[in-house]
Design a protein around this motif. Structure first.
Motif, short mmCIF file in Angstrom:
data_model
loop_
_atom_site.label_atom_id
_atom_site.label_comp_id
_atom_site.label_asym_id
_atom_site.label_seq_id
_atom_site.Cartn_x
_atom_site.Cartn_y
_atom_site.Cartn_z
N ASP A 135 -0.42 -1.11 0.46
CA ASP A 135 -1.71 -0.56 -0.01
C ASP A 135 -1.67 0.96 -0.05
O ASP A 135 -2.17 1.58 -0.99
CB ASP A 135 -2.85 -0.98 0.93
CG ASP A 135 -3.22 -2.44 0.77
OD1 ASP A 135 -2.73 -3.10 -0.16
OD2 ASP A 135 -4.02 -2.92 1.59
N TRP A 136 -1.09 1.55 0.99
CA TRP A 136 -1.03 3.01 1.05
C TRP A 136 -0.10 3.55 -0.03
O TRP A 136 -0.37 4.57 -0.63
CB TRP A 136 -0.61 3.46 2.45
CG TRP A 136 -1.73 3.36 3.44
CD1 TRP A 136 -2.70 2.38 3.51
CD2 TRP A 136 -2.01 4.25 4.51
NE1 TRP A 136 -3.54 2.62 4.55
CE2 TRP A 136 -3.15 3.76 5.20
CE3 TRP A 136 -1.40 5.40 4.98
CZ2 TRP A 136 -3.67 4.40 6.31
CZ3 TRP A 136 -1.93 6.04 6.09
CH2 TRP A 136 -3.07 5.54 6.73
N CYS A 157 -8.27 9.65 0.22
CA CYS A 157 -7.63 10.26 -0.95
C CYS A 157 -8.73 10.69 -1.93
O CYS A 157 -9.89 10.38 -1.74
CB CYS A 157 -6.72 9.25 -1.64
SG CYS A 157 -5.46 8.52 -0.57
N GLU A 176 0.50 2.21 -2.92
CA GLU A 176 -0.25 2.09 -4.17
C GLU A 176 -1.28 3.23 -4.30
O GLU A 176 -1.42 3.83 -5.36
CB GLU A 176 -0.97 0.72 -4.19
CG GLU A 176 -1.74 0.45 -5.46
CD GLU A 176 -2.52 -0.86 -5.36
OE1 GLU A 176 -3.67 -0.86 -5.84
OE2 GLU A 176 -1.99 -1.84 -4.81
N ALA A 177 -1.97 3.53 -3.20
CA ALA A 177 -2.97 4.60 -3.22
C ALA A 177 -2.30 5.95 -3.52
O ALA A 177 -2.82 6.73 -4.31
CB ALA A 177 -3.69 4.66 -1.87
N LYS A 211 -1.62 -0.64 5.88
CA LYS A 211 -0.77 -1.62 5.22
C LYS A 211 0.08 -0.81 4.25
O LYS A 211 -0.44 -0.22 3.30
CB LYS A 211 -1.60 -2.66 4.47
CG LYS A 211 -2.34 -3.62 5.38
CD LYS A 211 -2.85 -4.82 4.61
CE LYS A 211 -3.46 -5.81 5.56
NZ LYS A 211 -4.92 -5.89 5.48
N LEU A 238 -14.47 -1.64 -0.24
CA LEU A 238 -14.37 -2.64 0.82
C LEU A 238 -15.75 -3.00 1.35
O LEU A 238 -16.67 -2.19 1.29
CB LEU A 238 -13.54 -2.10 1.99
CG LEU A 238 -12.08 -1.78 1.72
CD1 LEU A 238 -11.48 -1.01 2.91
CD2 LEU A 238 -11.30 -3.05 1.47
N SER A 283 -14.20 3.14 -1.14
CA SER A 283 -13.14 2.20 -0.76
C SER A 283 -13.20 0.87 -1.51
O SER A 283 -12.18 0.22 -1.69
CB SER A 283 -13.22 1.90 0.74
OG SER A 283 -14.34 1.06 1.03
N THR A 338 -9.58 7.15 -3.70
CA THR A 338 -9.79 5.94 -2.92
C THR A 338 -9.77 6.23 -1.43
O THR A 338 -9.42 7.33 -1.02
CB THR A 338 -8.73 4.86 -3.27
OG1 THR A 338 -9.10 3.62 -2.68
CG2 THR A 338 -7.35 5.25 -2.79
N LYS A 355 -8.49 4.19 2.21
CA LYS A 355 -7.81 3.04 2.81
C LYS A 355 -8.14 3.00 4.30
O LYS A 355 -8.08 4.02 4.98
CB LYS A 355 -6.29 3.13 2.62
CG LYS A 355 -5.85 3.05 1.16
CD LYS A 355 -6.18 1.70 0.59
CE LYS A 355 -5.82 1.59 -0.87
NZ LYS A 355 -6.25 0.33 -1.46
#
Length: 119
Positions: free
Chosen positions: A110-111, A98, A113-114, A107, A50, A48, A101, A103
């Motif tokens: 963000d999703w 995914c 983009e992923a 959001k 994060l 992630s 990535t 998530k």
């Protein structure tokens, strides 16, 4: 792609609806009945990008009951991951796993983009 959620969570319901509207195929998993393992959480955390703290459901009752706001700083990563693996209600949700990535929390931007990176 895996969608890990708590069915009663309104944010999770919103995320599921959004995924369905995008025509995304995913494997659905209830975070309470199929709690993520320490191995899964470690992998997701690493993928992630994060901080580990972002994987905690800081607004959850369990988080507050255990006074984790005070305790997390003094815990090792291994201890934090073991704690997350002990109870799905401690994990921030939904989680979208995914290929490239992970998530945590929903959001839409963000999703989106992923999903584009996965395409």
């Amino acid at each position: 792609m895996k969608f890990i959620h708590y069915p009663k969570c309104s944010t999770c319901q919103k995320a599921k609806k959004w995924l369905d509207e995008q025509g995304v195929e995913y494997e659905e998993r209830n975070i309470v009945t199929q709690n993520p393992t320490a191995k899964e959480l470690t992998e997701w955390y690493q993928r992630s990008g994060l901080p580990l703290k972002r994987f905690f459901n800081t607004s959850g009752l369990k988080y507050k009951e255990l006074n984790l706001k005070e305790k997390l700083a003094g815990m090792s990563e291994e201890e934090q991951i073991a704690l997350l693996a002990s109870d799905g209600m401690l994990v921030k949700r939904p989680v979208l796993v995914c290929e490239n990535t992970v998530k945590v929390g929903f959001k839409e931007a963000d999703w989106k983009e992923a999903l584009q990176k996965e395409a």
